[in-house]
Design an enzyme around this catalytic site. Structure first.
Site, short mmCIF file in Angstrom:
data_model
loop_
_atom_site.label_atom_id
_atom_site.label_comp_id
_atom_site.label_asym_id
_atom_site.label_seq_id
_atom_site.Cartn_x
_atom_site.Cartn_y
_atom_site.Cartn_z
N GLY A 27 20.69 -4.80 -5.71
CA GLY A 27 21.38 -3.52 -5.57
C GLY A 27 22.83 -3.65 -5.15
O GLY A 27 23.43 -4.72 -5.29
N HIS A 33 27.13 -6.50 -12.33
CA HIS A 33 25.73 -6.13 -12.63
C HIS A 33 25.67 -5.33 -13.93
O HIS A 33 24.79 -5.54 -14.75
CB HIS A 33 25.15 -5.25 -11.51
CG HIS A 33 24.95 -5.96 -10.20
ND1 HIS A 33 25.66 -5.65 -9.07
CD2 HIS A 33 24.11 -6.96 -9.85
CE1 HIS A 33 25.26 -6.41 -8.07
NE2 HIS A 33 24.33 -7.23 -8.51
N GLN A 57 14.36 -14.45 0.99
CA GLN A 57 15.44 -15.38 0.67
C GLN A 57 16.57 -15.37 1.71
O GLN A 57 17.60 -16.00 1.50
CB GLN A 57 15.96 -15.12 -0.74
CG GLN A 57 16.75 -13.85 -0.94
CD GLN A 57 16.98 -13.56 -2.42
OE1 GLN A 57 16.07 -13.20 -3.15
NE2 GLN A 57 18.22 -13.70 -2.87
N ASP A 148 25.82 -17.43 -9.47
CA ASP A 148 24.76 -18.13 -8.72
C ASP A 148 24.23 -19.26 -9.61
O ASP A 148 23.12 -19.19 -10.13
CB ASP A 148 23.67 -17.15 -8.34
CG ASP A 148 24.19 -16.09 -7.38
OD1 ASP A 148 24.42 -16.40 -6.22
OD2 ASP A 148 24.42 -14.94 -7.83
O1 PAF Z 1 20.80 -12.97 -7.48
C1 PAF Z 1 20.20 -12.07 -6.85
O2 PAF Z 1 20.66 -10.93 -6.71
C2 PAF Z 1 18.83 -12.39 -6.23
O3 PAF Z 1 18.79 -13.69 -5.78
C3 PAF Z 1 17.65 -12.08 -7.16
C4 PAF Z 1 17.68 -12.95 -8.40
C5 PAF Z 1 17.68 -10.61 -7.55
C6 PAF Z 1 16.33 -12.35 -6.42
O4 PAF Z 1 16.21 -11.57 -5.29
#
Ligand code: PAF
Length: 280
Positions: A27, A33, A57, A148
């Protein structure tokens, strides 16, 4: 766009859909995004997005509580963009109704270096939630940003090794005009820090230029890049030149022979930790 909060509603909405293109997010959506959603739209139909801030995480001293949660604005942005068919926005109880004891452990040589070294447990949390989200959405393709970089590699390898029927599509890092990689964490930067932040991308570009110009001493190049950031107030975790194929350090003959490389960095500006990378 339909907004669903439970796995059952999601399954009901997607029944019979065989070409789902999925974009998982946490979000606080920004233009990067939205670019992932556009790319998803080119590779499948319907497009499904998820918004879930995944506690698994985050480390105990990380910014889970502070992570920006802006669901109403996010829904607004997606509705305006008009590409997403279903938004899956589960709460924690829905995703983890019982303690999530089954976890996906990435291989240590890929999962415990770089981000995995500085954020122990991070990639276990990512792979576990991604596998679970894939199991809910059952996508044909899923789009992940290259910002990432290590996450993208690990998710890709997980899909391959578990023979998941989902193809992972990478998207180039989306940047502000001054070069700063877009990130939800950029909103935490003070005006002075925001001005300083593009230095990370400039440093990576400089590393790339030096390697392209034929310099081979990777360790010296990395050290100088770290000094440059530290000299401007950054607290550097790493600036690291790695082989693209496995994120291991390249040998000098490999550097000379033009092995595909990537330079990855992570550093804190004030209390905000930024990451970036550049393929060479
Ligand atoms: O990259 C992200 O935003 C997060 O690590 C993901 C892939 C949505 C997993 O929570």
């Amino acid at each position: 766009m339909k907004v669903v909060h439970t796995i059952q509603e999601l399954r009901d909405q997607l029944r019979g859909q065989l070409r789902v293109a999925f974009v998982p997010t946490m979000g606080n959506l920004h233009d990067a995004h939205l670019a992932l959603m556009k790319m998803a739209h080119q590779h499948g139909d319907p497009v499904v997005a998820s918004i879930f801030v995944n506690r698994l995480q985050f480390g105990p001293n990380e910014d889970f509580d502070k992570y920006p949660r802006t669901l109403a604005e996010d829904i607004d942005k997606l509705q305006k963009q008009n590409l997403v068919y279903v938004l899956f926005a589960p709460n924690e109880k829905e995703m983890y109704p019982e303690p999530q004891e089954y976890r996906v452990q990435p291989p240590h040589d890929l999962g415990d270096i770089l981000e995995g070294h500085f954020r122990p447990g991070f990639f276990v949390g990512v792979t576990t939630v991604v596998l679970k989200l894939f199991s809910c959405v059952q996508p044909k393709v899923a789009v992940f940003g290259k910002k990432d970089y290590q996450q993208l590699m690990i998710v890709r390898q997980m899909c391959r090794q578990f023979a998941l029927p989902t193809e992972i599509i990478p998207h180039e890092t989306v940047r502000d005009p001054d070069g700063l990689a877009m990130s939800s964490r950029n909103r935490f930067l003070s005006p002075a820090e925001r001005k300083e932040a593009p230095r990370m991308a400039r440093v990576l570009n400089h590393v790339r230029d030096r390697l392209r110009a034929g310099e081979h001493d990777v360790t010296a190049i990395e050290a100088e890049a770290q000094r440059e950031l530290a000299g401007h107030g950054w607290k550097v975790d790493y600036v690291s030149v790695c082989r693209q194929r496995d994120l291991k350090a390249p040998t000098p003959p490999e550097v000379k022979a033009g092995e595909p490389l990537v330079v990855l960095s992570a550093a804190k500006l004030g209390t905000t930790r930024l990451i970036d990378n550049l393929e060479i």
